[in-house]
Design an enzyme around this catalytic site. Sequence first.
Site, mmCIF file in Angstrom:
data_model
loop_
_atom_site.group_PDB
_atom_site.id
_atom_site.type_symbol
_atom_site.label_atom_id
_atom_site.label_comp_id
_atom_site.label_asym_id
_atom_site.label_seq_id
_atom_site.Cartn_x
_atom_site.Cartn_y
_atom_site.Cartn_z
ATOM 1 N N GLY A 250 40.309 50.604 23.963
ATOM 2 C CA GLY A 250 40.833 50.714 25.321
ATOM 3 C C GLY A 250 39.836 50.857 26.436
ATOM 4 O O GLY A 250 40.216 50.809 27.613
ATOM 5 N N GLU A 292 38.240 52.002 18.032
ATOM 6 C CA GLU A 292 38.557 50.572 17.851
ATOM 7 C C GLU A 292 38.347 49.771 19.124
ATOM 8 O O GLU A 292 39.294 49.221 19.689
ATOM 9 C CB GLU A 292 40.029 50.422 17.470
ATOM 10 N N PRO A 293 37.135 49.666 19.605
ATOM 11 C CA PRO A 293 36.931 48.876 20.818
ATOM 12 C C PRO A 293 37.047 47.377 20.550
ATOM 13 O O PRO A 293 36.624 46.893 19.498
ATOM 14 C CB PRO A 293 35.491 49.226 21.214
ATOM 15 N N GLY A 294 37.627 46.671 21.488
ATOM 16 C CA GLY A 294 37.701 45.217 21.391
ATOM 17 C C GLY A 294 37.068 44.609 22.628
ATOM 18 O O GLY A 294 35.965 44.076 22.612
ATOM 19 N N ARG A 295 37.784 44.785 23.762
ATOM 20 C CA ARG A 295 37.332 44.230 25.040
ATOM 21 C C ARG A 295 35.886 44.627 25.369
ATOM 22 O O ARG A 295 35.091 43.795 25.792
ATOM 23 C CB ARG A 295 38.262 44.741 26.143
ATOM 24 N N ARG A 332 45.151 35.365 31.434
ATOM 25 C CA ARG A 332 45.174 36.774 31.849
ATOM 26 C C ARG A 332 45.524 36.965 33.323
ATOM 27 O O ARG A 332 46.030 38.003 33.715
ATOM 28 C CB ARG A 332 43.840 37.465 31.531
ATOM 29 N N TYR A 336 48.577 39.287 33.739
ATOM 30 C CA TYR A 336 48.286 40.671 34.167
ATOM 31 C C TYR A 336 47.713 40.761 35.578
ATOM 32 O O TYR A 336 47.161 41.804 35.946
ATOM 33 C CB TYR A 336 47.261 41.328 33.217
ATOM 34 N N CYS A 372 50.354 22.652 35.193
ATOM 35 C CA CYS A 372 51.376 22.313 36.190
ATOM 36 C C CYS A 372 52.225 23.525 36.541
ATOM 37 O O CYS A 372 53.421 23.578 36.219
ATOM 38 C CB CYS A 372 52.227 21.172 35.669
ATOM 39 N N GLU A 373 51.608 24.501 37.137
ATOM 40 C CA GLU A 373 52.306 25.717 37.591
ATOM 41 C C GLU A 373 51.553 26.261 38.784
ATOM 42 O O GLU A 373 50.331 26.379 38.731
ATOM 43 C CB GLU A 373 52.254 26.820 36.526
HETATM 44 N N1 LLP Z 1 43.439 49.191 18.786
HETATM 45 C C1 LLP Z 1 44.721 48.867 18.938
HETATM 46 C C2 LLP Z 1 45.707 49.442 18.046
HETATM 47 C C3 LLP Z 1 45.110 47.966 19.930
HETATM 48 O O1 LLP Z 1 46.395 47.658 20.075
HETATM 49 C C4 LLP Z 1 44.125 47.402 20.783
HETATM 50 C C5 LLP Z 1 44.492 46.451 21.828
HETATM 51 C C6 LLP Z 1 42.795 47.767 20.592
HETATM 52 C C7 LLP Z 1 42.476 48.670 19.576
HETATM 53 C C8 LLP Z 1 41.680 47.208 21.417
HETATM 54 O O2 LLP Z 1 41.794 47.549 22.744
HETATM 55 P P1 LLP Z 1 40.601 47.165 23.747
HETATM 56 O O3 LLP Z 1 39.387 47.974 23.389
HETATM 57 O O4 LLP Z 1 40.342 45.710 23.576
HETATM 58 O O5 LLP Z 1 41.141 47.490 25.074
HETATM 59 N N2 LLP Z 1 45.787 40.972 25.942
HETATM 60 C C9 LLP Z 1 45.540 42.135 26.760
HETATM 61 C C10 LLP Z 1 45.034 43.293 25.952
HETATM 62 C C11 LLP Z 1 45.968 43.712 24.860
HETATM 63 C C12 LLP Z 1 45.382 44.802 24.031
HETATM 64 C C13 LLP Z 1 46.184 45.041 22.830
HETATM 65 N N3 LLP Z 1 45.676 46.054 21.970
HETATM 66 C C14 LLP Z 1 44.548 41.764 27.851
HETATM 67 O O6 LLP Z 1 44.142 40.615 27.922
HETATM 68 O O7 LLP Z 1 44.208 42.601 28.675
#
Ligand code: LLP
Length: 470
Positions: A250, A292-295, A332, A336, A372-373
């Site tokens: 997050g 659990e970082p992703g972004r 996105r 969002y 086309c939007e």
């Molecule tokens: N762990 C869990 C259980 C999650 O559901 C998520 C993201 C993460 C970790 C990773 O979160 P992050 O570090 O990436 O913020 N598509 C949306 C984001 C959806 C995130 C869903 N879950 C966007 O483009 O902003």
Amino acid sequence: MNYRSNIHSSANSKGHLTIGGCDAVALAKRFGTPLYVIDEDAVRRACRAYVEEFGARYPNVRVIYASKALMVKAIALLVMEEGLFLDVCSGGELYTAISAGCPADQIYFHGNSKSAAEIAFALSVGVFRFVVDSLDELYVIDRLARSKGLVANVMLRLTPGIEAHTHEYIKTGQIDSKFGIVIPNGDALRAVGIAKRLANVRLTGLHCHIGSQVFEMEPFVDAIDVMMNFAKQAHEATGFIMEELDIGGGLGIRYNSKDDPITARDLAEAVAPALIDAASRHGLPLPSLLLEPGRSIVGEAGTTLYTVNAVKRIEGVRTYVSVDGGMADNPRIALYQAEYEAALANRMAVPGPSSPGSSESWETVSVAGNCCESGDMLVWDVSMPRPEIGDTLAVFCTGAYNYSMASNYNRYPRPAVVLVRDGRADVIVERETYADLTARDSVPVRLRPAATRPAAAELAHRDSAGAQSR
Ligand code: LLP
């Protein structure tokens, strides 16, 4: 907004944007546009920041890459090389990881709606943990594990009731959510009791995730408090010992100059002492701390390159710069209202609008996508040297949730992804072709154009043969 302030950009002597030591204009020429460019060193730096900052402040930390942000084989292997584990949330992500050669015993399997087939697949490859989202899922895992003579390691995903200040669609920690098992109404406690009784699951810990693109530390600290209170309650009621606590992902990133995200260090400094303190207050053993970082691992490492196809100047209203990509490669903005920064990659050295030697006039423009939007816009109101057809336009910070959320809307082929480092560029996902777009289409014989339609007699024969084999 002036892209000169962009923290993600640097330029070479030709005045071209460089990424990972590569000339972005040359990349666009060589690989075509739209093109996702991922800076390998930036991904590695982000991984190391988590491992080092948390490792320095907490005895047992596991950083798990939330692969939904960008799941392709090369990235999965790269982050694992940096010592991260992997979070997958679907059979497809799991398949990608396994087929890349990622060890299953370093994979966490998430998802609020896992099918029995996905669970069976995960059991057969031996994932490290199931992060269980519901009682129904818990029972299915137990049943399928029993049928295979296995005991599955599970964690329970709980909704801590924390409201993170982020976009409505990407916040997840509140009670009214499709995710997780609710604490206040007693569901979570019941789930712990059941998990402890089931013979073919072993409950190792608890999980929560409060939301995404979060800019504050407090919700994470609050979540730890709620989770540790619950762990204490569950311990007293069932004897459950929480071996691991996963506080989810997050952490926000800097999409534009208005964003001021906290860093992995800020988070570690807040979270580690909070957890140590809560454990000692409750007289509980210190759990492993999982993140659990992703972004924040891949987001800032990504840049998308486009070619300007048309510039439309509506005097006194707005200038639309239409590029060869849009919501199909970056949904996105439409989803969002996300805000990005953009720059002309082939004109990075043009003196700024207010600088004395400025020969070229600057313009505030909006970058439009090719779908086309009307809602397909990439960036609103960005200042750049007067754009022209053929310019290479870069949109920054597109590493997360862009390729992974890309679609073929309007039948645009998905772009290639290249990984750049030290002046070298490797394709990690090939560009889709028009043929790829139609590869899975199937046309019933009755709809085929006459020239390609088999003769009527042959048709009748096929139909009766089909009927016999049914
Ligand atoms: N762990 C869990 C259980 C999650 O559901 C998520 C993201 C993460 C970790 C990773 O979160 P992050 O570090 O990436 O913020 N598509 C949306 C984001 C959806 C995130 C869903 N879950 C966007 O483009 O902003």
